[in-house]
Scaffold this motif. Structure first.
Motif, PDB file in Angstrom:
ATOM      1  N   ASP A 178      11.723  16.130 -10.808  1.00 46.04           N
ATOM      2  CA  ASP A 178      11.364  16.111  -9.393  1.00 46.04           C
ATOM      3  C   ASP A 178      10.446  14.913  -9.161  1.00 46.04           C
ATOM      4  OD1 ASP A 178      10.554  16.480  -6.812  1.00 46.04           O
ATOM      5  OD2 ASP A 178       9.563  18.421  -7.154  1.00 46.04           O
ATOM      6  N   TYR A 179      11.028  13.800  -8.731  1.00 44.69           N
ATOM      7  CA  TYR A 179      10.239  12.590  -8.543  1.00 44.69           C
ATOM      8  C   TYR A 179       9.329  12.662  -7.320  1.00 44.69           C
ATOM      9  CZ  TYR A 179      12.661  10.127 -12.292  1.00 44.69           C
ATOM     10  OH  TYR A 179      13.139   9.721 -13.520  1.00 44.69           O
ATOM     11  N   GLY A 180       9.552  13.657  -6.466  1.00 40.14           N
ATOM     12  CA  GLY A 180       8.629  13.874  -5.366  1.00 40.14           C
ATOM     13  C   GLY A 180       7.265  14.321  -5.838  1.00 40.14           C
ATOM     14  N   GLN A 181       7.185  14.775  -7.093  1.00 42.21           N
ATOM     15  CA  GLN A 181       5.931  15.193  -7.708  1.00 42.21           C
ATOM     16  C   GLN A 181       5.455  14.162  -8.734  1.00 42.21           C
ATOM     17  OE1 GLN A 181       4.019  17.835  -7.019  1.00 42.21           O
ATOM     18  NE2 GLN A 181       5.367  18.653  -5.441  1.00 42.21           N
ATOM     19  N   THR A 182       5.691  12.883  -8.443  1.00 40.67           N
ATOM     20  CA  THR A 182       5.142  11.789  -9.246  1.00 40.67           C
ATOM     21  C   THR A 182       4.458  10.811  -8.303  1.00 40.67           C
ATOM     22  OG1 THR A 182       7.169  10.430  -9.144  1.00 40.67           O
ATOM     23  CG2 THR A 182       6.968  11.999 -10.982  1.00 40.67           C
ATOM     24  N   TYR A 183       3.590   9.979  -8.867  1.00 39.38           N
ATOM     25  CA  TYR A 183       2.812   9.079  -8.020  1.00 39.38           C
ATOM     26  C   TYR A 183       2.757   7.692  -8.652  1.00 39.38           C
ATOM     27  CZ  TYR A 183      -0.754   7.609  -4.689  1.00 39.38           C
ATOM     28  OH  TYR A 183      -1.425   6.966  -3.696  1.00 39.38           O
ATOM     29  N   SER A 184       2.952   6.658  -7.822  1.00 42.80           N
ATOM     30  CA  SER A 184       2.977   5.282  -8.321  1.00 42.80           C
ATOM     31  C   SER A 184       2.035   4.330  -7.601  1.00 42.80           C
ATOM     32  CB  SER A 184       4.400   4.703  -8.220  1.00 42.80           C
ATOM     33  OG  SER A 184       5.337   5.466  -8.950  1.00 42.80           O
ATOM     34  N   CYS A 185       1.659   4.618  -6.373  1.00 43.72           N
ATOM     35  CA  CYS A 185       0.956   3.665  -5.521  1.00 43.72           C
ATOM     36  C   CYS A 185      -0.398   3.269  -6.105  1.00 43.72           C
ATOM     37  CB  CYS A 185       0.774   4.257  -4.133  1.00 43.72           C
ATOM     38  SG  CYS A 185      -0.088   3.156  -2.977  1.00 43.72           S
ATOM     39  N   TYR A 186      -0.627   1.972  -6.258  1.00 40.81           N
ATOM     40  CA  TYR A 186      -1.880   1.479  -6.824  1.00 40.81           C
ATOM     41  C   TYR A 186      -3.048   1.568  -5.849  1.00 40.81           C
ATOM     42  CZ  TYR A 186      -0.004  -0.412 -11.211  1.00 40.81           C
ATOM     43  OH  TYR A 186       0.526  -0.572 -12.469  1.00 40.81           O
ATOM     44  N   ARG A 187      -2.775   1.896  -4.600  1.00 36.74           N
ATOM     45  CA  ARG A 187      -3.871   2.020  -3.637  1.00 36.74           C
ATOM     46  C   ARG A 187      -4.495   3.417  -3.646  1.00 36.74           C
ATOM     47  NH1 ARG A 187      -1.188  -1.952   0.756  1.00 36.74           N
ATOM     48  NH2 ARG A 187      -2.213  -3.830  -0.028  1.00 36.74           N
ATOM     49  N   GLY A 188      -3.741   4.418  -4.073  1.00 35.38           N
ATOM     50  CA  GLY A 188      -4.334   5.732  -4.290  1.00 35.38           C
ATOM     51  C   GLY A 188      -4.496   6.600  -3.069  1.00 35.38           C
ATOM     52  N   GLY A 189      -3.777   6.315  -2.003  1.00 35.46           N
ATOM     53  CA  GLY A 189      -3.870   7.135  -0.800  1.00 35.46           C
ATOM     54  C   GLY A 189      -3.162   8.464  -0.935  1.00 35.46           C
ATOM     55  N   GLU A 190      -3.305   9.291   0.094  1.00 36.11           N
ATOM     56  CA  GLU A 190      -2.650  10.609   0.081  1.00 36.11           C
ATOM     57  C   GLU A 190      -1.140  10.459  -0.040  1.00 36.11           C
ATOM     58  OE1 GLU A 190      -2.315  14.667   2.814  1.00 36.11           O
ATOM     59  OE2 GLU A 190      -3.789  13.123   3.309  1.00 36.11           O
ATOM     60  N   ARG A 191      -0.599   9.450   0.627  1.00 32.33           N
ATOM     61  CA  ARG A 191       0.816   9.108   0.513  1.00 32.33           C
ATOM     62  C   ARG A 191       0.946   7.710  -0.084  1.00 32.33           C
ATOM     63  NH1 ARG A 191       3.465  10.912   6.359  1.00 32.33           N
ATOM     64  NH2 ARG A 191       3.029  13.154   6.187  1.00 32.33           N
ATOM     65  N   HIS A 192       2.110   7.423  -0.650  1.00 32.35           N
ATOM     66  CA  HIS A 192       2.386   6.068  -1.120  1.00 32.35           C
ATOM     67  C   HIS A 192       2.307   5.110   0.073  1.00 32.35           C
ATOM     68  CE1 HIS A 192       4.022   8.264  -4.548  1.00 32.35           C
ATOM     69  NE2 HIS A 192       4.119   7.117  -5.210  1.00 32.35           N
ATOM     70  N   CYS A 193       1.634   3.969  -0.113  1.00 31.57           N
ATOM     71  CA  CYS A 193       1.465   3.048   1.013  1.00 31.57           C
ATOM     72  C   CYS A 193       2.790   2.430   1.447  1.00 31.57           C
ATOM     73  CB  CYS A 193       0.445   1.966   0.674  1.00 31.57           C
ATOM     74  SG  CYS A 193       1.017   0.696  -0.494  1.00 31.57           S
ATOM     75  N   GLY A 194       3.689   2.182   0.480  1.00 37.48           N
ATOM     76  CA  GLY A 194       4.993   1.610   0.796  1.00 37.48           C
ATOM     77  C   GLY A 194       5.049   0.106   0.757  1.00 37.48           C
ATOM     78  N   THR A 195       3.895  -0.567   0.636  1.00 34.93           N
ATOM     79  CA  THR A 195       3.884  -2.030   0.712  1.00 34.93           C
ATOM     80  C   THR A 195       3.275  -2.723  -0.501  1.00 34.93           C
ATOM     81  OG1 THR A 195       1.780  -2.015   1.928  1.00 34.93           O
ATOM     82  CG2 THR A 195       3.814  -2.005   3.232  1.00 34.93           C
ATOM     83  N   CYS A 196       2.525  -2.018  -1.335  1.00 29.47           N
ATOM     84  CA  CYS A 196       1.967  -2.663  -2.530  1.00 29.47           C
ATOM     85  C   CYS A 196       3.088  -2.928  -3.538  1.00 29.47           C
ATOM     86  CB  CYS A 196       0.863  -1.802  -3.150  1.00 29.47           C
ATOM     87  SG  CYS A 196       1.426  -0.309  -4.013  1.00 29.47           S
ATOM     88  N   GLY A 197       2.781  -3.710  -4.563  1.00 31.15           N
ATOM     89  CA  GLY A 197       3.809  -4.089  -5.531  1.00 31.15           C
ATOM     90  C   GLY A 197       4.459  -2.912  -6.216  1.00 31.15           C
TER      91      GLY A 197
END
Length: 225
Positions: A178-197
């Motif tokens: 379930d990839y909806g329960q993984t996190y990648s965003c380097y900014r660390g917000g509640e949701r993935h920012c969508g724009t970082c690398g």
């Protein structure tokens, strides 16, 4: 039944979660390192979720000295994380010096202490240009150091070193991750920012794999072909 002989370095991100599921029958311990990154809390929550789902022991180790003494945009705040493509020129500021070397050394000590044979890490081919401690030469050298430095010859296993992130997504979907329960965003917000690398890399991995992306992004960002 397969012997549980492995420790995995497990962040709670897409790559290491794929490896967690692929090697779950052999993993005795998953260890997450909290080194004060912007996204640590989000990743740790995901790591705890998946380890609970699979019944794998999960250990979180505090490496606060890294945030205190090392330089990286991953440690200095969300605003310092670059937007755009996942490449060396754009992402070099996100390097945490010798991070994998430090984590692997600790994981190796845990493995030997528990009588385990392998340490698993989920670096992949897309990391090579950016992160020196994800490259094949580093993996080979660290494997040799771990064998030489332990009585039982603990080995390093990095099975994704020459695979793409899209390859990992395809594998994970087959494994039921379930990839909806993984996190990648380097900014660390509640949701993935969508724009970082890393968000850009994540979106492109799902697109190239031909798989629906369950991630909720604050912004759609750029489409890199």
């Amino acid at each position: 039944m397969m012997e549980k002989d492995s420790v995995i370095i497990y962040s709670g991100g897409l790559d290491s979660t794929t490896l967690l599921y692929e090697e779950r029958t052999r993993i005795a311990l998953a260890v997450t390192f909290d080194y004060g990154s912007n996204h640590a809390a989000r990743e740790i929550a995901c790591a705890r979720h998946h380890c609970s789902e699979l019944g794998i022991e999960h250990l979180v180790i505090d490496l606060a000295f890294i945030k205190k003494h090392f330089n990286s945009s991953l440690l200095s705040g969300a605003d310092d994380v670059p937007e755009g493509s996942y490449d060396e020129a754009n992402m070099k500021s996100t390097v945490v010096p010798f991070r994998n070397g430090i984590m692997l050394s600790i994981a190796c000590g845990l493995a030997e202490s528990r009588g385990l044979k392998r340490v698993l890490i989920a670096n992949h081919g897309g990391d090579h240009a950016i992160y020196p401690d994800c490259r094949p030469s580093f993996v080979d050298a660290m494997d040799g150091a771990m064998q030489a430095g332990t009585y039982d010859g603990v080995r390093l296993a990095a099975p994704y070193t020459n695979l793409t992130k899209a390859d990992l997504v395809r594998r994970g979907v087959e494994l039921g991750v379930d990839y909806g329960q993984t996190y990648s965003c380097y900014r660390g917000g509640e949701r993935h920012c969508g724009t970082c690398g890393t968000c850009t890399e994540r979106r492109e991995a799902f697109r190239k794999a031909g798989v629906n992306d369950p991630t909720i992004y604050e912004k759609q960002g750029l489409c890199i072909t």
